[in-house]
Structures are given as structure tokens and as C-alpha cells.
Design an enzyme around this catalytic site. Sequence first.
Site, PDB file in Angstrom:
ATOM      1  N   GLU A  80      -5.593   0.155  -1.537  1.00 57.20           N
ATOM      2  CA  GLU A  80      -4.900   0.992  -2.521  1.00 57.20           C
ATOM      3  C   GLU A  80      -5.819   1.460  -3.649  1.00 57.20           C
ATOM      4  O   GLU A  80      -5.355   1.910  -4.704  1.00 57.20           O
ATOM      5  CB  GLU A  80      -3.716   0.203  -3.097  1.00 57.20           C
ATOM      6  CG  GLU A  80      -2.705  -0.212  -2.047  1.00 57.20           C
ATOM      7  CD  GLU A  80      -1.797   0.923  -1.595  1.00 57.20           C
ATOM      8  OE1 GLU A  80      -1.302   1.671  -2.444  1.00 57.20           O
ATOM      9  OE2 GLU A  80      -1.592   1.061  -0.364  1.00 57.20           O
ATOM     10  N   HIS A  90       1.201  -2.909  -7.509  1.00 55.03           N
ATOM     11  CA  HIS A  90      -0.254  -2.902  -7.658  1.00 55.03           C
ATOM     12  C   HIS A  90      -0.638  -3.834  -8.794  1.00 55.03           C
ATOM     13  O   HIS A  90       0.146  -4.061  -9.727  1.00 55.03           O
ATOM     14  CB  HIS A  90      -0.781  -1.495  -7.998  1.00 55.03           C
ATOM     15  CG  HIS A  90      -0.696  -0.517  -6.885  1.00 55.03           C
ATOM     16  ND1 HIS A  90      -0.276   0.781  -7.056  1.00 55.03           N
ATOM     17  CD2 HIS A  90      -0.995  -0.632  -5.561  1.00 55.03           C
ATOM     18  CE1 HIS A  90      -0.304   1.421  -5.904  1.00 55.03           C
ATOM     19  NE2 HIS A  90      -0.737   0.587  -4.983  1.00 55.03           N
ATOM     20  N   CYS A 143      -2.301   4.881 -14.024  1.00 51.39           N
ATOM     21  CA  CYS A 143      -2.175   5.424 -12.672  1.00 51.39           C
ATOM     22  C   CYS A 143      -2.804   6.806 -12.573  1.00 51.39           C
ATOM     23  O   CYS A 143      -3.262   7.210 -11.508  1.00 51.39           O
ATOM     24  CB  CYS A 143      -0.701   5.536 -12.283  1.00 51.39           C
ATOM     25  SG  CYS A 143       0.054   4.008 -11.714  1.00 51.39           S
TER      26      CYS A 143
END
Length: 445
Positions: free
Chosen positions: A174, A250, A369
Site C-alpha cells: 500500500e 493503513h 493521504c
Amino acid sequence: MKQFEVNFDGLVGPTHNYAGLSFGNVASLSNAKSNSSPKQAAKQGLMKMKALADMGMQQGVLAPQERPDMLTLRRLGFTGTDAQVLEKAAKQAPAIFLACCSASSMWTANAATVSPSADTADGRVHFTPANLTNKFHRSLEPDVTGRILKATFADERYFQHHAHLPDNEHFGDEGAANHTRLCRDYGYAGVEMFVYGRYAFDGSKPAPTRYPARQTLEACQAIARLHGLSDEGVVYVQQNPDVIDQGVFHNDVIAVGNRNVLFYHEQAFYNTQAALAEIQQKYGDEKLHFIQVNTSEVSVEDAVKTYLFNTQIISLPDGDMAIIAPTECQENTAVKRYLDKLVTLDTPIKQVHYFDVKQSMRNGGGPACLRLRVALTEKEVDAVNPNTLMNDSLFARLNLWVDKHYRDELSFDDLRDPQLLSESRSALDELTQILKLGSVYPFQR
């Protein structure tokens, strides 16, 4: 040698929408199918980029993906003109159609993992695009991401690009959302902290039971090998399975680091004390600031709701560190109380700046993000595509570009409109000329 941390933020694309595709991401699911505001979303992102540049930070821009992803829809058997493909997909396979319309590339913390030249064996900056295999809609991104990164960091004397890891759950990766680098200064060798959710080849190890663990240990180890990192410069830390099951999809939803600061929730890691001890041992004798937020001060629920840890910690030119937080942190009593206290403690963090990024927050991503962190020397900065670095001129030009091409509001039904596809392609074609990226999109090749 002077070194900078450059934040490359992803531009929000012209088809920004809320599809609610990300199982395990509470914010994404709760806003599914709501009408979105692409123009507002793009301008909120640009305002954050410009504000950081005005604070003295180096700031860059990364282009979005083309959506709807017509290449994938055709690969999946939908035929005819573009209008026919859109209509067939939306009618016959609406879930697949929505996935191919995803706006998720705006979160460039998931674009890649980056290791600076101070850490790598060959003295170059290494990039590995994330394969994002856990979610179909995100697994569509890495090829175009790789082309955008190569067009942004093109000089092979300074930059090394790798293919994304094999497209398989065993190597689920990720990107930088599960990677933190701790260092004395950006120009010095640091400790790269890879956070994983599960072991791919050993089902007996701890793992979440409600939501998926998207990052595997094996993926982390593969990236460290590809980037030529030494064993003494790497720490592998398991995320707490219990917090993954609480919506912490995450690591950057529950922990964030910058230079000699690791800011984390007490429930973030599976074996916190062992992890911190290894980090400190590999970091060396100099002090690391481990800032632990206790559950009694901020619950995991509030941390996820406000994205307290999906904030950016930046080093300002005057030496202080500042937190770049979404306004949701300011509006939550417990989180605001904690941040007010934090800036009075004996840590490098002395300021908090709040930004309205609600269009991103509603889709499941905060300020951290939206950016990919790239530590660069002065020579490496000079080797970056200069058209992608934020300044007054680029800010003005991109705002005019958004005004010209973006809709004020977008609904689910709009996504099947062939006129929207035409508008989007026209916008992206012009953007690649503004940023001088060349032909990075399938429709251009």
C-alpha cells in the site's frame, strides 16, 4: 549536503466521486453514493499545496489517473463506442463500473514507497509504485502511477524506478501509507520503518478478523531489497490487528513520523515496546521523540473520525515542526484539547495548522493521504521536472485549469455520461502539457 523533504500532492481528478469502495475505510463507506464536488475538492487540495509552499516548504504536484478507466472496462469485455461501453458497464455490472470510476489516486501516500539516496546502496532515490492488490479499484493504478513518477523524476543519474510488486495478495503493498522514515536530518541515513498487517505465508501469526490487513511483511521485505537498504537501516513493525478491525486500514491512520519524531496512538502496534526499542537501537545514541497518545486522551474511534494521525508533520525553515491537520481535528473536543496540549510539551512540534480538506475526508483520506514524501538533495531537486513544482505561477494556472474543466457537482448517474469522459480527457491532456509529462495516459498512447 543540504536536503529537503518535498511533498508531492496528488491533484484531485475531474471525476472525483464517492463510490464507497473501500471496505475497512469507515469514512469511505459512510459517504457512499453521496454527490461530490470535484471543483471544490481540487481547489481544497491546491490551497493546501500553496499554503505549504508559502510556509517555505518544497511542494510538488502529481497528476491524477484517467477515470472512468476505459482500458480496463474493455479488457473486461465491454465493447463498442466509448458511450456504449459506459452504458453497458453501468447497466450490466454497476459494481465493476464504479470501481473503474474510482477517485482514489488522489491519495498519493499510496502511490509508491520512496527511499532517499542517503539510505540506498547505489546513492540514488528509489521509487516502487504500490500494487494496491487488496482493492480492485486501486489495483488499476500502478502502471500509470509508474509513468507519472518517471515523468516527474526522469534523470537516471539520481532516480531509480522499479516495477510494482507481483499482483498477488501475498505481496500486498500500500505504499508510503505504511512506511515512515526517522532520521537526524533528511540528508543523513535514517531508519526506514515498514509497517505490515499480516504474514502472507504463515497463517498462524496474529491477523485481523473483521477487516483486511492490506500490507504484508513479505511486501515490505521485497521493497527493502529492491531499494538496496541495509539491515541496520530497516525496522519491520506489525500493526495491531485490533485497530485494523476498528477501521485503521493503513498505518498512517494511527501513526506518523518526521525526522526524530514518531507520533502514534498507544494501540497502533502489535508489540510496541519491542518495536520502539529496535528503532532506537538502530537510530543510534541521539534522542528520538516517541509521542504516545493514550486511549484515555483520544479514542481510536476519534482518531479515525478526525484523522489525528493522518496529519502531516513538517519541519519549518525556522527549525520548529508543525502539524498540518484537517479542520475535523479542530471540531472534535478531545482531539483539539490534545493538540492544544501537545504544542506545550517538550517535543519539536510547536504549531498546528488546520486545513479544510473535507472533500477528501469524506472519501476517506486526510492531509497525509494526499501527499507522497520525497527527501531530496539540492542536486536532486534540480533534477526534478521543474513544471511539477509549486509556485505562484503554477498555482494560478492550475486553478484556471480546474475552473475550465471541472464540474461543481457530480452524481453517480453522471459517471456514465460520455460527455464527462470527453471533458475529463480534455482536462488531462491539457494537464500533461502544463506539467510537461508527455503521454502518460492510455488514451494518449
